[in-house]
Design a protein around this motif. Structure first.
Motif, PDB file in Angstrom:
ATOM      1  N   UNK A 265     -33.510  16.148  27.574  1.00 40.74           N
ATOM      2  CA  UNK A 265     -33.370  17.453  28.227  1.00 40.74           C
ATOM      3  C   UNK A 265     -34.188  18.516  27.499  1.00 40.74           C
ATOM      4  N   UNK A 266     -34.198  18.460  26.177  1.00 36.38           N
ATOM      5  CA  UNK A 266     -34.963  19.426  25.399  1.00 36.38           C
ATOM      6  C   UNK A 266     -36.459  19.259  25.641  1.00 36.38           C
ATOM      7  N   UNK A 267     -36.913  18.012  25.702  1.00 35.17           N
ATOM      8  CA  UNK A 267     -38.323  17.758  25.993  1.00 35.17           C
ATOM      9  C   UNK A 267     -38.686  18.198  27.404  1.00 35.17           C
ATOM     10  N   UNK A 268     -37.804  17.919  28.370  1.00 35.57           N
ATOM     11  CA  UNK A 268     -38.071  18.312  29.755  1.00 35.57           C
ATOM     12  C   UNK A 268     -38.167  19.830  29.884  1.00 35.57           C
ATOM     13  N   UNK A 269     -37.274  20.538  29.214  1.00 35.16           N
ATOM     14  CA  UNK A 269     -37.304  21.998  29.272  1.00 35.16           C
ATOM     15  C   UNK A 269     -38.584  22.546  28.644  1.00 35.16           C
ATOM     16  N   UNK A 270     -39.011  21.928  27.559  1.00 34.81           N
ATOM     17  CA  UNK A 270     -40.249  22.356  26.899  1.00 34.81           C
ATOM     18  C   UNK A 270     -41.452  22.116  27.798  1.00 34.81           C
ATOM     19  N   UNK A 271     -41.521  20.933  28.413  1.00 33.69           N
ATOM     20  CA  UNK A 271     -42.632  20.619  29.302  1.00 33.69           C
ATOM     21  C   UNK A 271     -42.638  21.553  30.513  1.00 33.69           C
ATOM     22  N   UNK A 272     -41.460  21.927  30.995  1.00 35.41           N
ATOM     23  CA  UNK A 272     -41.381  22.840  32.144  1.00 35.41           C
ATOM     24  C   UNK A 272     -41.997  24.201  31.845  1.00 35.41           C
TER      25      UNK A 272
END
Length: 639
Positions: A265-272
């Motif tokens: 989730x942290x990686x997805x939020x960063x990529x977003x």
């Protein structure tokens, strides 16, 4: 102090672009590390400037800039297992060099880092094939790759080694802090074991038939034919690439896994947040995040002899004796370690201000360059290492990814020895010929293909007929009619005003494309800038005007000489050697970026002396093209 650590032989190219018999490429007198991995003081692959690489004089800051930015630039580090092909070059190192040269030319502070990726199965296999100890093989191949990088004018501030003591220590440090954060898990599993070899076989030590497409030389990690990710047990009729034995069995072993799934989730939020990233980059990252079961935990250790020994920081890791970290865990960490090597080599004094946000790296813009096959590891695995450490490390700001460059109806392949390789390319033609074609055809939005016909046409039309022809016509005409100095320039007329207006718009467009790392668009705009000068010269026709209005002909030629200077500055990121030769012929030491075109076109005063340069770019004859096409129709011996 200027860099004095290169011992160079005579330049391998004559000024007409022809190869000099027996001339060799320059070599380092010493690398940043010796064969034992110990750092050497004073070793240098300096980014500023080197006439042997065709570097232009160090530019002053552009008059249009109000503040100096700081750019950290890395290109995907190449495997040590042999000489890289042109597809590798255009997929990472070459566009990274283009961007680094451009940002330096704009007056910004740049740290451009690369290294060799020396661990893992490819290194062991290549060393075994060469009949050499792996450490010795890696040291030799580092030198080869470093020489070739110099030959292509890659302006690294430091070219390091993932086997360096700095990377060993830093990799072990990250493993330790990730374990403290609960992000490392010990996993018991079964892996392929070869009794004949007396060892576990890493993925790439196993080959067989791909269950997806039937390709008979698929590896245990991936099929090169259909690109499907594989597990060794998926292969049909698998065998050891070491001994050829097909008597393989599954045995129990224990490894460390990075718990990437916890950070999904942290990686997805960063990529977003990366809305400006290329679609190619984000689409690959999101596919790995969400497809199937989503982001998976990843093994970070291997049963190999060569690599970074598994430790928890500086302490031994019970149960992990004799194991090393997986190459895809330690290789990206080398980006940071390379900056530490840069300091150790005496070329910098503070690596942390580039990499630690608590030491000043907040104002750094970090850009990575890579082929699309490397995207998952740079968008997910390496960021998971950085984020999971909970330490103040600099995360990448922009990832420029590239599709594949194919070769004449097939694929380039280092492992298969197919295509034109960097050493072979420099044997045929100087680096600028290759730099221009590769960058102007960079596989940004889709895969691209190298063909000899296209290469010949691009070199002849763009470099010889447009840029080279303009330089030759202006300097030769001026020398013949007015002598080897800039003639007195009169007032500009409507044609000159229109030229300056068009160039002003095109130069600013060129800057926008370069800032956005739109490589092909930037190349197209640069070529259009060259064409604009040719069209002006053809319309102005000073060879005719001189018969009735010598003063006007002098003004036209003075403008043409200043255009050569402008072209040299703008072209330096693409064709640095030709740029340096143009500036040398003009006797120019001020290579400041053109804050305004009108001012740049009056930079050379009346009476300023120049020399007529020899041919910048020789045309490729049909016979040469046919010869090369035949010569490279087969394969070379692959590492």
């Amino acid at each position: 102090m200027p860099c004095t650590c290169f011992a160079r032989s005579a330049a391998p190219w004559g000024r007409d672009g022809a190869a000099r018999p027996g001339a060799g490429r320059g070599r380092w007198s010493g690398g940043p590390q010796g064969p034992d991995g110990a750092a050497r003081k004073g070793a240098c692959f300096d980014g500023w400037p080197s006439p042997a690489r065709g570097d232009t004089p160090r530019p002053q800051a552009s008059r249009t800039k109000t503040a100096m930015a700081r750019h950290l630039i890395t290109s995907a580090i190449p495997y040590i297992n042999g000489i890289k092909h042109l597809g590798n070059l255009v997929g990472s190192q070459l566009p990274a060099d283009l961007f680094a040269r451009y940002q330096r030319a704009r007056g910004h502070e740049v740290l451009f880092l690369c290294a060799t990726d020396e661990h893992g199965t490819p290194a062991e296999l290549a060393a075994a094939k060469a009949g050499k100890p792996v450490a010795e093989y890696c040291a030799e191949m580092w030198q080869v790759q470093a020489d070739l990088a110099e030959g292509f004018g890659l302006s690294f501030d430091h070219f390091g080694r993932s086997s360096s003591p700095q990377n060993h220590a830093l990799t072990q440090h990250f493993a330790g802090v990730l374990a403290e954060q609960g992000l490392i898990e010990e996993v018991s599993e079964t892996q392929m074991y070869s009794p004949a070899d007396g060892r576990f076989l890493p993925d790439r030590y196993i080959e067989g038939t791909c269950p997806n497409c039937g390709f008979e030389s698929a590896r245990g990690d991936q099929c090169d034919n259909c690109t499907k990710q594989l597990d060794p047990v998926d292969l049909i009729d698998a065998y050891s690439t070491i001994s050829g034995s097909r008597e393989l069995e599954m045995r129990a072993t224990k490894h460390l896994y990075l718990r990437q799934s916890v950070l999904k989730d942290e990686l997805a939020a960063w990529i977003d947040t990366k809305t400006d990233w290329p679609v190619l980059t984000t689409s690959i990252a999101r596919k790995w995040l969400n497809d199937g079961d989503g982001l998976q935990d990843r093994g970070i250790t291997r049963d190999l002899d060569w690599g970074v020994p598994v430790k928890r920081g500086s302490e031994d890791w019970p149960g992990m004796e004799g194991k090393v970290f997986y190459v895809w865990f330690d290789a990206p960490i080398e980006y940071i370690a390379c900056a530490q090597e840069w300091v150790e080599a005496g070329k910098g004094d503070d690596w942390a201000r580039w990499w630690r946000t608590d030491r000043g790296a907040d104002d750094v813009r970090y850009t990575q360059f890579m082929g699309k096959d490397n995207v998952p590891f740079h968008t997910l695995s390496f960021p998971a290492t950085i984020l999971g450490s909970r330490e103040p490390w600099k995360l990448v700001d922009y990832i420029k990814s590239f599709n594949y460059l194919n070769y004449d109806g097939g694929q380039f392949s280092t492992s298969r020895g197919r295509g034109v390789f960097m050493d072979q390319a420099l044997e045929i033609l100087p680096a600028d010929y290759w730099r221009w074609w590769l960058l102007s055809h960079a596989p940004e939005s889709a895969d691209a293909e190298f063909t000899w016909e296209n290469f010949q046409a691009s070199v002849n039309k763009d470099l010889a007929d447009v840029l080279g022809n303009f330089v030759s016509r202006v300097t030769k005409f001026c020398n013949a009619k007015f002598g080897p100095q800039v003639p007195e320039a009169g007032a500009h007329g409507p044609d000159e005003a229109a030229l300056i207006e068009e160039l002003e718009g095109r130069v600013r467009a060129y800057e926008r494309h370069m800032d956005a790392i739109e490589v092909r668009k930037a190349a197209a705009e640069l070529r259009a800038i060259w064409v604009t000068g040719n069209e002006y010269l053809q319309k102005a026709a000073p060879w005719t005007v001189i018969k009735t209005d010598e003063a006007r002909a002098k003004a036209q030629i003075a403008l043409g000489l200043n255009l050569i200077r402008l072209y040299a500055i703008l072209s330096a990121p693409f064709v640095p050697n030709a740029s340096a030769r143009m500036l040398e012929a003009l006797g120019v030491s001020d290579a400041a970026w053109p804050g305004d075109v009108a001012g740049a076109l009056t930079a050379l005063p009346a009476g300023h002396g120049f020399e007529v340069p020899e041919v910048l770019f020789a045309k490729i004859a049909d016979a040469s093209r046919a010869e090369w096409q035949k010569r490279f129709a087969g394969t070379r011996d692959a590492a």
